[in-house]
Motif scaffolding. Structure first.
Motif, PDB file in Angstrom:
ATOM      1  N   LEU A  79      26.117  11.359  -2.859  1.00 52.73           N
ATOM      2  CA  LEU A  79      25.480  12.624  -2.516  1.00 52.73           C
ATOM      3  C   LEU A  79      26.006  13.083  -1.168  1.00 52.73           C
ATOM      4  CD1 LEU A  79      21.673  12.148  -3.368  1.00 52.73           C
ATOM      5  CD2 LEU A  79      23.522  12.910  -4.871  1.00 52.73           C
ATOM      6  N   SER A  80      26.374  14.349  -1.083  1.00 52.92           N
ATOM      7  CA  SER A  80      26.853  14.924   0.170  1.00 52.92           C
ATOM      8  C   SER A  80      26.096  16.225   0.442  1.00 52.92           C
ATOM      9  CB  SER A  80      28.361  15.199   0.103  1.00 52.92           C
ATOM     10  OG  SER A  80      29.090  14.011  -0.121  1.00 52.92           O
ATOM     11  N   ASP A  81      26.195  16.680   1.700  1.00 49.75           N
ATOM     12  CA  ASP A  81      25.564  17.951   2.088  1.00 49.75           C
ATOM     13  C   ASP A  81      24.085  17.968   1.681  1.00 49.75           C
ATOM     14  OD1 ASP A  81      28.112  18.827   2.979  1.00 49.75           O
ATOM     15  OD2 ASP A  81      28.622  19.382   0.927  1.00 49.75           O
ATOM     16  N   THR A  82      23.425  16.857   1.914  1.00 51.45           N
ATOM     17  CA  THR A  82      22.044  16.674   1.510  1.00 51.45           C
ATOM     18  C   THR A  82      21.112  16.999   2.676  1.00 51.45           C
ATOM     19  OG1 THR A  82      22.762  14.930   0.000  1.00 51.45           O
ATOM     20  CG2 THR A  82      20.413  15.017   0.528  1.00 51.45           C
ATOM     21  N   VAL A  83      20.152  17.876   2.446  1.00 57.00           N
ATOM     22  CA  VAL A  83      19.236  18.297   3.504  1.00 57.00           C
ATOM     23  C   VAL A  83      17.811  18.314   2.963  1.00 57.00           C
ATOM     24  CG1 VAL A  83      18.570  20.177   5.049  1.00 57.00           C
ATOM     25  CG2 VAL A  83      21.008  19.705   4.641  1.00 57.00           C
ATOM     26  N   VAL A  84      16.910  17.695   3.714  1.00 54.21           N
ATOM     27  CA  VAL A  84      15.479  17.805   3.459  1.00 54.21           C
ATOM     28  C   VAL A  84      14.868  18.618   4.596  1.00 54.21           C
ATOM     29  CG1 VAL A  84      13.293  16.570   3.163  1.00 54.21           C
ATOM     30  CG2 VAL A  84      15.419  15.569   2.267  1.00 54.21           C
ATOM     31  N   GLU A  85      14.300  19.770   4.261  1.00 55.29           N
ATOM     32  CA  GLU A  85      13.595  20.573   5.237  1.00 55.29           C
ATOM     33  C   GLU A  85      12.124  20.231   5.188  1.00 55.29           C
ATOM     34  OE1 GLU A  85      14.503  24.522   4.026  1.00 55.29           O
ATOM     35  OE2 GLU A  85      16.595  24.426   4.680  1.00 55.29           O
ATOM     36  N   HIS A  86      11.488  20.126   6.353  1.00 50.95           N
ATOM     37  CA  HIS A  86      10.100  19.639   6.354  1.00 50.95           C
ATOM     38  C   HIS A  86       9.261  20.314   7.437  1.00 50.95           C
ATOM     39  CE1 HIS A  86      10.601  17.193  10.040  1.00 50.95           C
ATOM     40  NE2 HIS A  86      11.817  16.943   9.587  1.00 50.95           N
ATOM     41  N   ALA A  87       7.958  20.182   7.247  1.00 54.65           N
ATOM     42  CA  ALA A  87       7.000  20.675   8.237  1.00 54.65           C
ATOM     43  C   ALA A  87       6.849  19.632   9.339  1.00 54.65           C
ATOM     44  CB  ALA A  87       5.659  20.944   7.571  1.00 54.65           C
TER      45      ALA A  87
ATOM     46  N   VAL B 174      11.229  10.538   2.722  1.00 56.70           N
ATOM     47  CA  VAL B 174       9.780  10.687   2.906  1.00 56.70           C
ATOM     48  C   VAL B 174       9.181   9.410   3.487  1.00 56.70           C
ATOM     49  CG1 VAL B 174       7.583  10.899   1.664  1.00 56.70           C
ATOM     50  CG2 VAL B 174       9.461  12.465   1.145  1.00 56.70           C
ATOM     51  N   ASP B 175       9.580   8.265   2.953  1.00 59.06           N
ATOM     52  CA  ASP B 175       8.990   6.995   3.381  1.00 59.06           C
ATOM     53  C   ASP B 175       9.372   6.608   4.800  1.00 59.06           C
ATOM     54  OD1 ASP B 175       7.821   6.798   0.913  1.00 59.06           O
ATOM     55  OD2 ASP B 175       9.223   5.310   0.119  1.00 59.06           O
ATOM     56  N   THR B 176      10.586   6.944   5.227  1.00 58.73           N
ATOM     57  CA  THR B 176      11.075   6.454   6.523  1.00 58.73           C
ATOM     58  C   THR B 176      11.061   7.493   7.633  1.00 58.73           C
ATOM     59  OG1 THR B 176      13.382   6.960   5.986  1.00 58.73           O
ATOM     60  CG2 THR B 176      12.565   4.770   5.372  1.00 58.73           C
ATOM     61  N   ARG B 177      11.122   8.788   7.280  1.00 60.10           N
ATOM     62  CA  ARG B 177      11.219   9.828   8.311  1.00 60.10           C
ATOM     63  C   ARG B 177      10.039  10.789   8.332  1.00 60.10           C
ATOM     64  NH1 ARG B 177      13.957   7.515  11.675  1.00 60.10           N
ATOM     65  NH2 ARG B 177      14.533   9.438  12.732  1.00 60.10           N
ATOM     66  N   LEU B 178       9.261  10.851   7.243  1.00 59.26           N
ATOM     67  CA  LEU B 178       8.162  11.806   7.163  1.00 59.26           C
ATOM     68  C   LEU B 178       6.803  11.124   7.057  1.00 59.26           C
ATOM     69  CD1 LEU B 178       9.655  14.514   4.751  1.00 59.26           C
ATOM     70  CD2 LEU B 178       9.933  14.260   7.226  1.00 59.26           C
ATOM     71  N   GLY B 179       6.739   9.873   7.460  1.00 62.59           N
ATOM     72  CA  GLY B 179       5.471   9.165   7.480  1.00 62.59           C
ATOM     73  C   GLY B 179       4.836   8.991   6.120  1.00 62.59           C
ATOM     74  N   GLY B 180       5.648   9.036   5.064  1.00 58.65           N
ATOM     75  CA  GLY B 180       5.129   8.871   3.719  1.00 58.65           C
ATOM     76  C   GLY B 180       4.367  10.064   3.192  1.00 58.65           C
ATOM     77  N   ASP B 181       4.439  11.208   3.877  1.00 56.32           N
ATOM     78  CA  ASP B 181       3.654  12.383   3.522  1.00 56.32           C
ATOM     79  C   ASP B 181       4.503  13.351   2.692  1.00 56.32           C
ATOM     80  OD1 ASP B 181       2.021  14.582   3.346  1.00 56.32           O
ATOM     81  OD2 ASP B 181       1.611  14.740   5.495  1.00 56.32           O
TER      82      ASP B 181
ATOM     83  N   PRO C 116       0.815  -1.230   0.000  1.00 55.14           N
ATOM     84  CA  PRO C 116       0.000   0.000   0.000  1.00 55.14           C
ATOM     85  C   PRO C 116       0.843   1.272   0.000  1.00 55.14           C
ATOM     86  CG  PRO C 116      -0.892  -1.588   1.556  1.00 55.14           C
ATOM     87  CD  PRO C 116       0.425  -2.137   1.093  1.00 55.14           C
ATOM     88  N   GLU C 117       2.005   1.240   0.641  1.00 54.70           N
ATOM     89  CA  GLU C 117       2.856   2.425   0.655  1.00 54.70           C
ATOM     90  C   GLU C 117       3.442   2.704  -0.722  1.00 54.70           C
ATOM     91  OE1 GLU C 117       5.715   2.114   3.772  1.00 54.70           O
ATOM     92  OE2 GLU C 117       4.209   2.146   5.368  1.00 54.70           O
ATOM     93  N   GLU C 118       3.720   1.663  -1.492  1.00 51.52           N
ATOM     94  CA  GLU C 118       4.245   1.849  -2.843  1.00 51.52           C
ATOM     95  C   GLU C 118       3.142   2.221  -3.827  1.00 51.52           C
ATOM     96  OE1 GLU C 118       7.478   1.909  -3.858  1.00 51.52           O
ATOM     97  OE2 GLU C 118       7.843   1.874  -1.695  1.00 51.52           O
ATOM     98  N   LEU C 119       1.914   1.788  -3.562  1.00 54.43           N
ATOM     99  CA  LEU C 119       0.812   2.122  -4.459  1.00 54.43           C
ATOM    100  C   LEU C 119       0.555   3.627  -4.499  1.00 54.43           C
ATOM    101  CD1 LEU C 119      -1.689  -0.775  -3.679  1.00 54.43           C
ATOM    102  CD2 LEU C 119      -0.330  -0.459  -5.754  1.00 54.43           C
ATOM    103  N   ARG C 120       0.985   4.343  -3.475  1.00 50.52           N
ATOM    104  CA  ARG C 120       0.860   5.808  -3.498  1.00 50.52           C
ATOM    105  C   ARG C 120       1.715   6.418  -4.603  1.00 50.52           C
ATOM    106  NH1 ARG C 120       2.267   6.971   2.710  1.00 50.52           N
ATOM    107  NH2 ARG C 120       4.060   5.788   1.983  1.00 50.52           N
ATOM    108  N   TYR C 121       2.693   5.676  -5.070  1.00 50.52           N
ATOM    109  CA  TYR C 121       3.574   6.157  -6.133  1.00 50.52           C
ATOM    110  C   TYR C 121       3.213   5.590  -7.506  1.00 50.52           C
ATOM    111  CZ  TYR C 121       6.621   7.660  -2.303  1.00 50.52           C
ATOM    112  OH  TYR C 121       7.130   8.262  -1.171  1.00 50.52           O
ATOM    113  N   THR C 122       2.397   4.538  -7.543  1.00 52.67           N
ATOM    114  CA  THR C 122       2.213   3.812  -8.794  1.00 52.67           C
ATOM    115  C   THR C 122       0.775   3.666  -9.262  1.00 52.67           C
ATOM    116  OG1 THR C 122       2.166   1.701  -7.586  1.00 52.67           O
ATOM    117  CG2 THR C 122       4.312   2.454  -8.416  1.00 52.67           C
ATOM    118  N   LEU C 123      -0.201   3.801  -8.375  1.00 52.37           N
ATOM    119  CA  LEU C 123      -1.596   3.570  -8.727  1.00 52.37           C
ATOM    120  C   LEU C 123      -2.334   4.899  -8.821  1.00 52.37           C
ATOM    121  CD1 LEU C 123      -3.782   1.413  -9.254  1.00 52.37           C
ATOM    122  CD2 LEU C 123      -4.252   1.420  -6.794  1.00 52.37           C
ATOM    123  N   GLU C 124      -2.923   5.180  -9.972  1.00 52.45           N
ATOM    124  CA  GLU C 124      -3.502   6.501 -10.215  1.00 52.45           C
ATOM    125  C   GLU C 124      -4.600   6.879  -9.222  1.00 52.45           C
ATOM    126  OE1 GLU C 124      -5.088   3.523 -13.266  1.00 52.45           O
ATOM    127  OE2 GLU C 124      -3.156   4.079 -12.391  1.00 52.45           O
ATOM    128  N   SER C 125      -5.329   5.907  -8.688  1.00 51.26           N
ATOM    129  CA  SER C 125      -6.413   6.232  -7.756  1.00 51.26           C
ATOM    130  C   SER C 125      -5.901   6.626  -6.376  1.00 51.26           C
ATOM    131  CB  SER C 125      -7.373   5.045  -7.634  1.00 51.26           C
ATOM    132  OG  SER C 125      -6.699   3.901  -7.123  1.00 51.26           O
TER     133      SER C 125
END
Length: 284
Positions: free
Chosen positions: A276-284, A222-229, A41-50
């Protein structure tokens, strides 16, 4: 001189209409390795149009994107594609990207930096639709042999080393055909498909697109630290420090503090060579 820095920066921005639909988003996600396991189900968010949501890094290919090839055809720039490498990327999504949409994409050379033996082109793309700004994206393009013209060296993008061990480490395999699939999203640089062209550029075989590694890393965060959101992503930047060959495995180390995830990515099979180095994801 193949790069006229003053002319490149002074040139009028180029604007074009772009459009995309759910198939473009799905193809991009599949090019990042999404869909394994296919019924997850977590991967279907990336692959299934619905159920589809859009990873913010899709902005780098939406509508085909200007890409490296488009960027080096701007006024004031005339360089050999074999001398060009992607040096870094930053992205600011101004709101969640729609599954389908139309936008006006404006592209320009924001800066040209002199690194001595090379030049750095900063290609800026901004997209907006009827509701307002969608994203701002900066690509740092490394052009070998084009420095030494006496220009500004530009700011340093290097960060202090992370303190302590990572909070989380994940492995992400790169399929043998992944570059061939990813390039269907619009980056047709033969460096990623043609062995003869790769050899001219100094590589033993075609390499994976840096922006593919970029997208794979954001998906892992996103999948492991941001709850898939995906809507929680507020900014994402990296510096490309090494290549990835299709068939290798990415080791993604993450440090999470407050509203930032710091990541470092290496190639497992080559003694954890930096990717990849100096990689940062800023998030809410």
């Amino acid at each position: 001189m193949p790069i006229d820095a003053a002319k490149a920066v002074a040139a009028e921005p180029r604007s074009t209409k772009i459009a995309w639909g759910h198939k473009d988003v799905q193809l991009y996600h599949l090019g990042l390795g999404a869909g394994l396991p296919a019924a997850d189900p977590e991967e279907l968010r990336y692959t299934l149009e619905s159920r589809l949501h859009v990873l913010p890094s899709f902005a780098t290919v939406a509508g085909g994107g200007p890409g490296v090839v488009g960027g080096i055809s701007l006024p004031g720039i005339d360089v050999d594609l074999a001398s060009v490498l992607h040096g870094g990327q930053s992205l600011t999504p101004h709101r969640p990207l729609p599954v389908s949409g139309e936008a006006e994409l404006t592209s320009k050379v924001a800066a040209v930096y002199d690194k001595g033996k090379a030049a750095i082109l900063v290609l800026r793309s901004e997209a907006a639709d009827d509701e307002g700004p969608l994203w701002t994206s900066d690509s740092q393009i490394f052009v070998r042999g084009e420095g030494g013209f006496g220009g500004d060296r530009g700011p340093s993008t290097r960060l202090p080393a992370p303190e302590g061990g990572p909070d989380l480490t994940v492995l992400r395999p790169v399929r043998e055909d992944q570059a061939l699939l990813y390039r269907l999203s619009g980056d047709w640089n033969p460096l990623h498909a043609d062995p003869e062209f790769a050899a001219l550029a100094g590589f033993e075989r075609p390499i994976l697109h840096g922006l593919c590694t970029y997208g794979m890393t954001l998906k892992a965060v996103v999948d492991t630290r941001l709850g898939g959101d995906v809507s929680r992503v507020r900014g994402y930047r990296t510096r490309f420090t090494g290549v990835v060959f299709p068939g290798e495995t990415l080791r993604i180390r993450m440090w999470h503090a407050d509203d930032r995830v710091r990541a470092e990515v290496t190639a497992v099979e080559r003694d954890d060579a930096p990717v990849l180095s100096d990689t940062v994801v800023e998030h809410a």
